[in-house]
Design a protein around this motif. Structure first.
Motif, PDB file in Angstrom:
ATOM      1  N   ALA A  59       0.824  -0.998  -0.501  1.00 11.55           N
ATOM      2  CA  ALA A  59       0.008   0.121   0.212  1.00 11.55           C
ATOM      3  C   ALA A  59       1.039   1.006   0.239  1.00 11.55           C
ATOM      4  O   ALA A  59       0.511   2.405  -0.228  1.00 11.55           O
ATOM      5  CB  ALA A  59      -1.105  -0.330   1.311  1.00 11.55           C
ATOM      6  N   LYS A  60       1.528   0.828   0.926  1.00 16.39           N
ATOM      7  CA  LYS A  60       2.924   2.009   0.928  1.00 16.39           C
ATOM      8  C   LYS A  60       3.523   2.759  -0.884  1.00 16.39           C
ATOM      9  O   LYS A  60       3.814   3.783  -0.948  1.00 16.39           O
ATOM     10  CB  LYS A  60       4.050   2.346   2.007  1.00 16.39           C
ATOM     11  N   LEU A  61       4.196   1.158  -1.408  1.00 19.20           N
ATOM     12  CA  LEU A  61       4.413   1.531  -2.228  1.00 19.20           C
ATOM     13  C   LEU A  61       4.169   1.940  -3.722  1.00 19.20           C
ATOM     14  O   LEU A  61       4.302   2.765  -4.607  1.00 19.20           O
ATOM     15  CB  LEU A  61       4.606  -0.144  -3.018  1.00 19.20           C
ATOM     16  N   ASP A  62       2.743   2.167  -3.448  1.00 17.00           N
ATOM     17  CA  ASP A  62       1.690   2.883  -4.007  1.00 17.00           C
ATOM     18  C   ASP A  62       0.235   2.723  -3.682  1.00 17.00           C
ATOM     19  O   ASP A  62      -0.523   1.754  -3.678  1.00 17.00           O
ATOM     20  CB  ASP A  62       1.588   1.604  -5.827  1.00 17.00           C
ATOM     21  N   PRO A  63      -0.028   3.655  -2.469  1.00 17.99           N
ATOM     22  CA  PRO A  63      -1.107   4.596  -2.336  1.00 17.99           C
ATOM     23  C   PRO A  63      -2.129   4.555  -3.289  1.00 17.99           C
ATOM     24  O   PRO A  63      -3.233   5.225  -2.828  1.00 17.99           O
ATOM     25  CB  PRO A  63      -0.389   6.074  -1.819  1.00 17.99           C
ATOM     26  N   ASN A  64      -1.931   4.638  -4.822  1.00 15.50           N
ATOM     27  CA  ASN A  64      -2.953   5.455  -5.480  1.00 15.50           C
ATOM     28  C   ASN A  64      -3.516   3.714  -6.570  1.00 15.50           C
ATOM     29  O   ASN A  64      -4.128   3.926  -7.412  1.00 15.50           O
ATOM     30  CB  ASN A  64      -2.621   6.116  -6.985  1.00 15.50           C
ATOM     31  N   ALA A  65      -3.282   2.879  -6.319  1.00 13.82           N
ATOM     32  CA  ALA A  65      -3.666   1.405  -6.348  1.00 13.82           C
ATOM     33  C   ALA A  65      -4.817   1.251  -6.219  1.00 13.82           C
ATOM     34  O   ALA A  65      -5.181   1.971  -5.006  1.00 13.82           O
ATOM     35  CB  ALA A  65      -3.216  -0.004  -5.844  1.00 13.82           C
ATOM     36  N   LYS A  66      -5.722   0.485  -6.879  1.00 17.13           N
ATOM     37  CA  LYS A  66      -7.119   0.336  -6.281  1.00 17.13           C
ATOM     38  C   LYS A  66      -7.313  -1.170  -5.996  1.00 17.13           C
ATOM     39  O   LYS A  66      -7.007  -2.248  -7.131  1.00 17.13           O
ATOM     40  CB  LYS A  66      -7.840   0.122  -8.883  1.00 17.13           C
ATOM     41  N   ASN A  67      -7.994  -0.640  -5.147  1.00 19.17           N
ATOM     42  CA  ASN A  67      -8.106  -2.179  -4.513  1.00 19.17           C
ATOM     43  C   ASN A  67      -9.787  -2.269  -4.562  1.00 19.17           C
ATOM     44  O   ASN A  67     -10.739  -1.574  -4.708  1.00 19.17           O
ATOM     45  CB  ASN A  67      -8.253  -1.980  -3.092  1.00 19.17           C
ATOM     46  N   SER A  68     -10.150  -3.600  -4.562  1.00 20.08           N
ATOM     47  CA  SER A  68     -11.676  -3.906  -4.577  1.00 20.08           C
ATOM     48  C   SER A  68     -11.705  -5.307  -4.330  1.00 20.08           C
ATOM     49  O   SER A  68     -10.568  -6.222  -3.505  1.00 20.08           O
ATOM     50  CB  SER A  68     -12.435  -4.015  -6.065  1.00 20.08           C
TER      51      SER A  68
END
Length: 177
Positions: A59-68
């Motif tokens: 989550a810290k490596l890509d704060p803009n990742a889309k999780n569902s």
């Protein structure tokens, strides 16, 4: 001159292929932490996939990742899918076994940067007033994985991220989260 270059290149390829064929057919990565809390408190952080964003190193490596999320919020059948930058890739994980305060087993399916599947587990063991939390992952080491293992150490790469995640779980749980 071109012949010599081609011969050297062919020999280098053969050496890499020979070395890769000698790599193990399975891989395993394991890390652990001692957390000053009962297993139930630690278990809750892992069993509810919506808690992962607070402690996951990815989550810290890509704060803009889309999780569902799909299925139940926690326990068997809970699923989280993600799509992020090249550091986190794309994939999904599903809880396939959840034994309260003892074990959580996941099936991980990676789509990007490459397709792969593996099994990850968290085990929880009471140790006095603490919990020993063990995070492990295992899977088949296909030929591409064997070649990649010649140039990068998966245990060190993933293990370091897991150590960050375990430290974050420890901080959250010990703070009463």
């Amino acid at each position: 001159m071109l012949e010599i270059i081609l011969i050297v290149f062919a020999m280098a390829v053969l050496i890499v292929l020979a070395l890769a064929s000698k790599q193990p057919n399975q891989f395993q990565v394991t890390r652990s932490a001692s957390i000053a809390a009962p297993p139930a408190s630690v278990f809750a952080q892992v069993n509810d996939l919506q808690n992962w964003e607070a402690w996951s190193p990815w989550a810290k490596l890509d704060p803009n990742a889309k999780n569902s999320f799909s299925g139940p919020q926690a326990g068997v059948g809970a699923n989280m899918s993600w799509a992020g930058n090249n550091k986190v890739g794309e994939g999904s994980m599903t809880i396939v076994e959840s034994r309260p305060y003892d074990l959580i087993r996941f099936r991980l399916d990676f789509l990007k940067p490459f397709k792969a599947s593996s099994i990850a587990e968290f085990t929880f063991k009471a140790d006095g007033g603490n919990t020993i939390l063990v995070w492990s992952m295992s899977g088949k080491n296909n030929f591409i994985g064997k070649v990649m293992s010649l140039i990068m150490n998966c245990d060190k790469m993933v293990g370091g991220q897991w150590e960050q995640g375990l430290s974050a779980i420890k901080a959250i749980v010990e703070a009463g989260g």
